[in-house]
Design a protein around this motif. Structure first.
Motif: not given
Length: 276
Positions: A102-123
């Motif tokens: 429990p408690f965790g984070s999961a994403g196709g590209l990134v689990g946890v993100v701060y002050h960032s950008r994701i452009l033209r990407s997919f999963a």
């Protein structure tokens, strides 16, 4: 091209200069198999990224995470476990991620993100965890543009008295973040133990949305979900001081250029035409 890795390619990508840090580009990682790594942050390209750039990077394979202490808060992403002050562009992942804590984070590209950008990407792929999103599990001051998730399956772990999952097709939790011109065709489900039925929840903090599980002080605009995958849930599981312009398109609308052009999507330089 690198194949059959059983560990992250890099431990940490880091620079003191935002936007001018280390660049990872034109990197395909195939059939990665990362199991029980014992790290709090896990990604195929790097465990962590600070002021870094990933461009034209792709990952396929499997990831599992167990065997951490009960108080651990793990982060798992197809590319990077956790990211700060960084940018991902023109990249994708096709990964199956399974978390059992429990408690965790999961994403196709990134689990946890701060002050960032994701452009033209997919999963695409399947992800199971607590805070789960097709692109990002949990994001703070994150900007996502011209990106998508399709096809994919997002599933929460069982609800616990000490943990309430947030699951979204594109992003699990968005805090002070912005999403523009993006879509999700992911199937999203909370575990049956969460007793989710409209506004009646045994676990009041558990939320699921076809686009975002929880949006707090965030703005979503010109974005779309595939209504055929909504499974009776709303586009955003819980919205707090947020604005959302999310259109629920039928399967036919999802195949027509005009459905997206009218929202201001660019089919000349960004998106590939859907017809013909």
């Amino acid at each position: 091209r690198i194949s059959n890795m059983g560990f992250a390619l890099l431990q940490r990508l880091e620079s003191q200069n935002f936007g001018r840090g280390p660049l990872v580009t034109s990197l395909p990682l195939r059939q990665v198999g990362i199991a029980d790594p014992g790290n709090v942050s896990v990604g195929a390209v790097a465990l962590s990224a600070v002021n870094a750039r990933l461009e034209n990077v792709s990952v396929t394979g499997q990831m599992t995470q167990r065997n951490l202490g009960f108080n651990a808060y793990p982060h798992m992403g197809g590319l990077v476990g956790d990211m700060q002050g960084s940018e991902i562009s023109d990249s994708y992942s096709n990964v199956n991620i399974q978390m059992t804590l429990p408690f965790g984070s999961a994403g196709g590209l990134v689990g946890v993100v701060y002050h960032s950008r994701i452009l033209r990407s997919f999963a695409w792929g399947s992800i199971q965890g607590s805070n789960v999103g097709g692109l990002v599990g949990w994001g703070y001051q994150l900007s996502i543009e011209d990106s998508h998730v399709s096809p994919a399956s997002m599933n929460s772990l069982p609800c616990q008295t000490y943990d309430s999952p947030k699951v979204g097709g594109l992003i699990g939790v968005a805090v002070e973040s912005q999403v523009r011109r993006s879509y999700s065709s992911a199937k999203v489900e909370l575990h049956s133990s969460c007793n989710y039925s409209g506004d009646s929840r045994e676990f009041s903090g558990a939320f699921a949305g076809s686009f975002a599980g929880l949006a707090s002080n965030s703005q979503i605009s010109a974005s779309v979900v595939d209504a055929s995958q909504e499974n009776g849930i709303s586009t955003i599981g819980k919205s707090v001081n947020s604005t959302a312009e999310i259109f629920e398109y039928t399967h036919e609308q999802m195949t027509l250029n005009d459905s997206f052009i009218q929202l201001g999507w660019d089919f000349e330089t960004v998106w590939q035409p859907l017809e013909g």
